[in-house]
Design a protein around this motif. Structure first.
Motif, PDB file in Angstrom:
ATOM      1  N   ARG A 281     -44.521  39.387  21.460  1.00  0.00           N
ATOM      2  CA  ARG A 281     -45.275  38.154  21.268  1.00  0.00           C
ATOM      3  C   ARG A 281     -46.754  38.446  20.943  1.00  0.00           C
ATOM      4  O   ARG A 281     -47.398  39.244  21.618  1.00  0.00           O
ATOM      5  CB  ARG A 281     -45.190  37.351  22.565  1.00  0.00           C
ATOM      6  CG  ARG A 281     -45.815  36.012  22.471  1.00  0.00           C
ATOM      7  CD  ARG A 281     -45.815  35.346  23.813  1.00  0.00           C
ATOM      8  NE  ARG A 281     -46.663  34.182  23.721  1.00  0.00           N
ATOM      9  CZ  ARG A 281     -46.345  33.002  24.165  1.00  0.00           C
ATOM     10  NH1 ARG A 281     -45.217  32.815  24.786  1.00  0.00           N
ATOM     11  NH2 ARG A 281     -47.161  31.983  24.029  1.00  0.00           N
ATOM     12  N   GLY A 282     -47.238  37.808  19.874  1.00  0.00           N
ATOM     13  CA  GLY A 282     -48.642  38.000  19.497  1.00  0.00           C
ATOM     14  C   GLY A 282     -48.916  39.307  18.752  1.00  0.00           C
ATOM     15  O   GLY A 282     -50.039  39.558  18.321  1.00  0.00           O
ATOM     16  N   LYS A 283     -47.890  40.126  18.609  1.00  0.00           N
ATOM     17  CA  LYS A 283     -48.121  41.425  17.956  1.00  0.00           C
ATOM     18  C   LYS A 283     -47.429  41.515  16.601  1.00  0.00           C
ATOM     19  O   LYS A 283     -47.375  42.582  16.003  1.00  0.00           O
ATOM     20  CB  LYS A 283     -47.541  42.552  18.834  1.00  0.00           C
ATOM     21  CG  LYS A 283     -48.169  42.655  20.207  1.00  0.00           C
ATOM     22  CD  LYS A 283     -47.440  43.737  20.990  1.00  0.00           C
ATOM     23  CE  LYS A 283     -47.999  43.883  22.374  1.00  0.00           C
ATOM     24  NZ  LYS A 283     -47.112  44.662  23.231  1.00  0.00           N
ATOM     25  N   VAL A 284     -46.845  40.406  16.179  1.00  0.00           N
ATOM     26  CA  VAL A 284     -46.008  40.456  14.978  1.00  0.00           C
ATOM     27  C   VAL A 284     -46.670  39.816  13.766  1.00  0.00           C
ATOM     28  O   VAL A 284     -47.320  38.779  13.876  1.00  0.00           O
ATOM     29  CB  VAL A 284     -44.678  39.704  15.236  1.00  0.00           C
ATOM     30  CG1 VAL A 284     -43.717  39.892  14.075  1.00  0.00           C
ATOM     31  CG2 VAL A 284     -44.048  40.177  16.512  1.00  0.00           C
ATOM     32  N   GLY A 285     -46.472  40.440  12.619  1.00  0.00           N
ATOM     33  CA  GLY A 285     -46.917  39.852  11.368  1.00  0.00           C
ATOM     34  C   GLY A 285     -45.706  39.625  10.471  1.00  0.00           C
ATOM     35  O   GLY A 285     -44.629  40.192  10.717  1.00  0.00           O
ATOM     36  N   ILE A 286     -45.864  38.791   9.469  1.00  0.00           N
ATOM     37  CA  ILE A 286     -44.750  38.501   8.554  1.00  0.00           C
ATOM     38  C   ILE A 286     -45.275  38.632   7.122  1.00  0.00           C
ATOM     39  O   ILE A 286     -46.418  38.266   6.846  1.00  0.00           O
ATOM     40  CB  ILE A 286     -44.183  37.089   8.850  1.00  0.00           C
ATOM     41  CG1 ILE A 286     -42.965  36.779   7.987  1.00  0.00           C
ATOM     42  CG2 ILE A 286     -45.228  36.012   8.677  1.00  0.00           C
ATOM     43  CD1 ILE A 286     -42.224  35.515   8.433  1.00  0.00           C
ATOM     44  N   ALA A 287     -44.455  39.195   6.249  1.00  0.00           N
ATOM     45  CA  ALA A 287     -44.901  39.436   4.867  1.00  0.00           C
ATOM     46  C   ALA A 287     -43.710  39.438   3.927  1.00  0.00           C
ATOM     47  O   ALA A 287     -42.568  39.566   4.371  1.00  0.00           O
ATOM     48  CB  ALA A 287     -45.603  40.792   4.794  1.00  0.00           C
ATOM     49  N   PRO A 288     -43.964  39.331   2.632  1.00  0.00           N
ATOM     50  CA  PRO A 288     -42.854  39.497   1.681  1.00  0.00           C
ATOM     51  C   PRO A 288     -42.324  40.923   1.786  1.00  0.00           C
ATOM     52  O   PRO A 288     -43.069  41.835   2.160  1.00  0.00           O
ATOM     53  CB  PRO A 288     -43.501  39.278   0.320  1.00  0.00           C
ATOM     54  CG  PRO A 288     -44.796  38.598   0.587  1.00  0.00           C
ATOM     55  CD  PRO A 288     -45.227  38.999   1.951  1.00  0.00           C
ATOM     56  N   LEU A 289     -41.080  41.129   1.453  1.00  0.00           N
ATOM     57  CA  LEU A 289     -40.505  42.477   1.494  1.00  0.00           C
ATOM     58  C   LEU A 289     -41.197  43.358   0.451  1.00  0.00           C
ATOM     59  O   LEU A 289     -41.595  42.862  -0.607  1.00  0.00           O
ATOM     60  CB  LEU A 289     -39.004  42.409   1.186  1.00  0.00           C
ATOM     61  CG  LEU A 289     -38.126  41.768   2.253  1.00  0.00           C
ATOM     62  CD1 LEU A 289     -36.739  41.470   1.684  1.00  0.00           C
ATOM     63  CD2 LEU A 289     -38.004  42.656   3.491  1.00  0.00           C
ATOM     64  N   PRO A 290     -41.330  44.662   0.737  1.00  0.00           N
ATOM     65  CA  PRO A 290     -41.928  45.548  -0.272  1.00  0.00           C
ATOM     66  C   PRO A 290     -41.034  45.666  -1.500  1.00  0.00           C
ATOM     67  O   PRO A 290     -39.928  45.117  -1.529  1.00  0.00           O
ATOM     68  CB  PRO A 290     -41.989  46.902   0.455  1.00  0.00           C
ATOM     69  CG  PRO A 290     -41.728  46.641   1.880  1.00  0.00           C
ATOM     70  CD  PRO A 290     -40.940  45.372   1.957  1.00  0.00           C
ATOM     71  N   LYS A 291     -41.518  46.400  -2.499  1.00  0.00           N
ATOM     72  CA  LYS A 291     -40.716  46.636  -3.706  1.00  0.00           C
ATOM     73  C   LYS A 291     -40.654  48.133  -3.927  1.00  0.00           C
ATOM     74  O   LYS A 291     -41.447  48.884  -3.348  1.00  0.00           O
ATOM     75  CB  LYS A 291     -41.377  45.961  -4.899  1.00  0.00           C
ATOM     76  CG  LYS A 291     -42.822  46.410  -5.089  1.00  0.00           C
ATOM     77  CD  LYS A 291     -43.495  45.618  -6.171  1.00  0.00           C
ATOM     78  CE  LYS A 291     -44.965  46.028  -6.254  1.00  0.00           C
ATOM     79  NZ  LYS A 291     -45.791  45.114  -6.955  1.00  0.00           N
TER      80      LYS A 291
END
Ligand code: GLC
Length: 420
Positions: A281-291
């Motif tokens: 909790r509080g340590k997670v980021g979200i992003a598009p998948l790499p290529k």
């Protein structure tokens, strides 16, 4: 006197029918918190509308959910009346004539994702379902660990993700021997096809039909599958049970226990990672998948749609329930409480949603990279073949090339059988 008696009998009959309770059976699966939320919504609907709804709990795995429904629908059973369908197998349900057309129901289809509705919800010119939520594969990462190891930017490419993973895994293993760089869905089920499609598309390949033939055994696809296998066996940044056990929930829990740096999953995992009992909790980021280097980003289109069974004996009540689930209010709550991407586009402009769900900005970007699985009434048969062979390449039983060659050949037979 006789007329009076008749009238009396009629009155009794109508009375009986009224008293006989009409119950809408709603089949839905998912993670435990999702089912809990559906329970709550159902109770609210009952109170507001005075219509009873029975919740039929289904598993999390999409293949199992489909099988459960197919058994009931093939035999024309009256229940379940309403259900959620995966975007992957909705075309099979529509083509089998199992869905009650929603034409004339007053539902405004324009407020839902147009491309998605056009792709799967309209069959033979008729609206048969609508999206409750749309999915796309995303990357979750540990902000704290990237910082600890001095990474100021996210991995742009799969090659970079591998590099980061190797280093952080080596460091973290000193105190947590169970630590892995990257977790993703590799078990033999639909989720594996989704992951493969992302790697393959990013490499310039994919799962496509050309002149009725599946094109699978191509250079880019072999490279993508080799990379997936190597993550487990050669680089060992993905756990050995990736190909035996890893489905959405297994992957999510592994990451949530604090045992991985990166995770590939769907948006639903966000809300759970941020829940009170989550170790990350509080340590997670979200992003598009790499290529892949020189490739493009790709995210598999997923999502669940709602429809009414053609065999339902409570169609009017079922429609009321369907409208409730698709209402602005409920769609907003599904976003806020479960972190889902609503099927309605107007909810994305909602002030509370924008304020409380900052990651929606990332998700919106992800939808630029969407790739769809083939839309076909017999997709599930094709997928079963793919699942088997992709998995045998991950386990090392077959080389990626041999696996794709055999899959292509076997799918050819399936296509032939269905297009006869
Ligand atoms: C998610 C997606 C669905 C996909 C499934 C694979 O539920 O929404 O489209 O088929 O995962 O496991």
């Amino acid at each position: 006197m006789r007329a009076f008696l008749l009238l009396f009998l009629l009155f009794l009959l109508v009375g009986c029918e009224k008293r006989e309770e009409r119950v809408v059976t709603f089949a839905v699966g998912g993670a435990p918190n999702e089912i809990e939320f559906w329970e709550k919504l159902v109770r609210e609907f009952e109170e507001r509308k005075g219509i009873k709804v029975k919740l039929l709990r289904q598993p999390t795995d999409t293949d199992q959910r489909r099988q459960g429904l197919v058994v009931a629908l093939r035999s024309g059973m009256k229940d379940p009346d309403v259900f959620l369908m995966d975007v992957a197998w909705l075309p099979q349900f529509a083509a089998s004539g199992w869905l009650e057309p929603l034409e004339g129901s007053g539902l405004k289809r324009e407020v839902f994702f147009k491309r998605v509705v056009k792709l799967v919800d309209i069959y033979s010119g008729k609206l048969v379902a609508l999206p409750v939520y749309v999915d796309g594969g995303v990357l979750y990462y540990r902000k704290d660990l990237l910082e600890k190891y001095g990474y100021s930017k996210l991995p742009e490419t799969w090659e970079e993700l591998l590099e980061y993973s190797l280093r952080v895994q080596r460091g973290e293993r000193k105190k947590s021997p169970q630590f892995f760089g990257f977790v993703w869905q590799g078990a033999q089920y639909e989720g594996l096809v989704c992951t493969f499609l992302e790697f393959a598309s990013s490499r310039g390949g994919g799962i496509t039909f050309r002149k009725g033939r599946l094109v699978l055994n191509t250079g880019p696809n072999v490279e993508a599958l080799t990379f997936m296998r190597d993550l487990i066996h050669r680089y060992r940044i993905s756990p050995p049970n990736t190909y035996t056990e890893m489905k959405e929930e297994e992957v999510r829990m592994f990451f949530q226990e604090g045992n991985a740096l990166f995770e590939r999953n769907w948006p639903y995992a966000w809300a759970l990672h941020q829940s009170k009992d989550s170790k990350v909790r509080g340590k997670v980021g979200i992003a598009p998948l790499p290529k892949f280097k020189g490739g493009r980003r790709a995210s598999t289109l997923g999502g669940w749609h709602i429809g009414i069974s053609r065999f339902s004996d409570t169609k009017r009540e079922s429609l009321e329930f369907l409208k409730f689930v698709l209402s602005y209010e409920v769609q907003k709550r599904l976003a806020l409480n479960l972190g889902w991407n609503p099927g309605r586009t107007d909810v994305y402009e909602d002030r509370d949603v924008l304020k409380r769900m900052p990651h929606f900005k990332v998700l919106r970007e992800v939808f630029n990279y969407i790739v769809a699985r083939p839309v076909s009434p017999y997709y599930t048969q094709v997928s079963e073949v793919l699942q088997k062979y992709l998995n045998s390449a991950l386990s090392g039983r077959l080389s990626p090339e041999e696996a794709l060659r055999r899959a292509e050949e076997e799918v050819g037979k399936v296509v032939e059988r269905y297009s006869r």
